[in-house]
Scaffold this active site. Structure first.
Site, PDB file in Angstrom:
ATOM      1  CD  GLU A  66      -9.122   3.373 -11.976  1.00  0.00           C
ATOM      2  OE1 GLU A  66      -9.206   4.352 -11.200  1.00  0.00           O
ATOM      3  OE2 GLU A  66     -10.115   2.869 -12.543  1.00  0.00           O
ATOM      4  CG  HIS A 117      -5.905   8.292  -1.771  1.00  0.00           C
ATOM      5  ND1 HIS A 117      -5.073   9.067  -2.545  1.00  0.00           N
ATOM      6  CD2 HIS A 117      -6.807   9.138  -1.202  1.00  0.00           C
ATOM      7  CE1 HIS A 117      -5.436  10.336  -2.457  1.00  0.00           C
ATOM      8  NE2 HIS A 117      -6.484  10.415  -1.646  1.00  0.00           N
TER       9      HIS A 117
END
Length: 324
Positions: A66, A117
């Site tokens: 990420e 999420h």
């Protein structure tokens, strides 16, 4: 006045995350130079839909990395693209916070942080994946706008707003399918909150999945003779001080409900506003200083006391404090 979902579709459910890939493809069709940068979760984040729509050259899978994902998005934005990042919220904000802060926000780059999420609606994935601090993290960053859509239509509107707004924008999306609140083609604004139900005795300020709980709580309270105003604080930053402040002044007390920690998120934003402009009794419905827990979404709402019943009790406390 925003257009709400008609009665025949209000009970239909769709996840906010489902709007991400589909809306990016729609923007690409319209000629917007969007690119999607993901961390090996293109199916779960739905960013794969951009490639499926014929724009495979605009989807960049950075693998499980990420931090690199955000830096790649930053570079793509400097080349004239409107860059959207994917991943799950716990990784897309927590793992990459340094890059979001120092690469994206410090330089005011045209990068949109759009993870999915978020919150306890991740359900069985458990506390390690249930991000409850992301709004606090993103809200604290200079120049970052923070949007928390209540349903699929609002998420679609939020993604379009992010694409049209220069600079960093955070859009929080979830895994669980949630009921429709807004009309399919609803037009929302950054910096705006929306009164979904008018009332006189108390205000409920909510966003995200808590909108459905707030509306259900308002129905229960109405049956008991308590008139509640429900506001969707879709834009946490900037916050709509005029709409929320006017409601607080009118009703004299409020409950803030969010699928997030009670520290640093929407509750903190409303408390800061109330302290400065309309000091009234406030109660907070959110996750209190704890990590998430594995379980089904609906049972977790009750377990963490952020369901409609918990909002009802909080409103009663706020109204009782107002009477003192």
């Amino acid at each position: 006045m925003v257009k709400l979902a008609s009665a025949d579709v209000a009970d239909q459910k769709k996840a906010t995350r489902a709007a991400l890939g589909a809306t990016l493809a729609e923007l690409a069709d319209e000629g917007v130079p969007v690119v999607a940068v993901d961390a090996d979760l293109t199916g779960s984040t739905t960013m794969k839909k951009l490639a499926d729509a014929g724009y495979a050259d605009r989807l960049f899978n950075c693998g499980i990395a990420e931090q690199n994902m955000v830096d790649v998005a930053a570079g793509l934005s400097l080349a004239g693209n409107v860059a959207f990042t994917g991943s799950f919220a716990v990784f897309g904000t927590g793992r990459a916070y340094d890059q979001i802060r120092n690469t994206v926000c410090y330089s005011n780059l045209n990068v949109k942080i759009t993870p999915t999420h978020a919150g306890i609606s991740v359900g069985p994935d458990g506390g390690s994946h249930q991000m409850l601090e992301d709004v606090a993290l993103m809200r604290g960053l200079p120049g970052m706008r923070v949007l928390v859509p209540a349903d699929y239509a609002a998420a679609r509107a939020a993604i379009k707003l992010a694409a049209a707004t220069p600079g960093p924008v955070y859009v929080r999306m979830g895994r669980a399918a949630v009921p429709c609140v807004y009309d399919d083609d609803v037009q929302l604004e950054i910096g705006a909150a929306y009164v979904l139900r008018e009332g006189t005795d108390a205000t409920i300020v909510a966003n995200g999945v808590e909108i459905r709980e707030a509306l259900a709580a308002a129905e229960q309270l109405a049956a008991e003779g308590v008139s509640v105003e429900v506001i969707d604080a879709f834009s946490v930053k900037p916050l709509d001080a005029d709409t929320i402040g006017a409601s607080l002044s009118k009703t004299g007390c409020a409950v803030v409900a969010e699928e997030h920690a009670t520290t640093g998120g929407l509750g903190s934003a409303v408390a800061e506003l109330a302290a400065a402009t309309a000091p009234v009794p406030l109660e907070f419905v959110g996750v209190r200083d704890r990590f998430g827990k594995s379980g089904e979404f609906e049972e977790l709402l009750a377990y963490f006391s952020i369901d409609a019943a918990s909002i009802v009790e909080a409103v009663k406390k706020a109204v009782a404090r107002k009477a003192l």
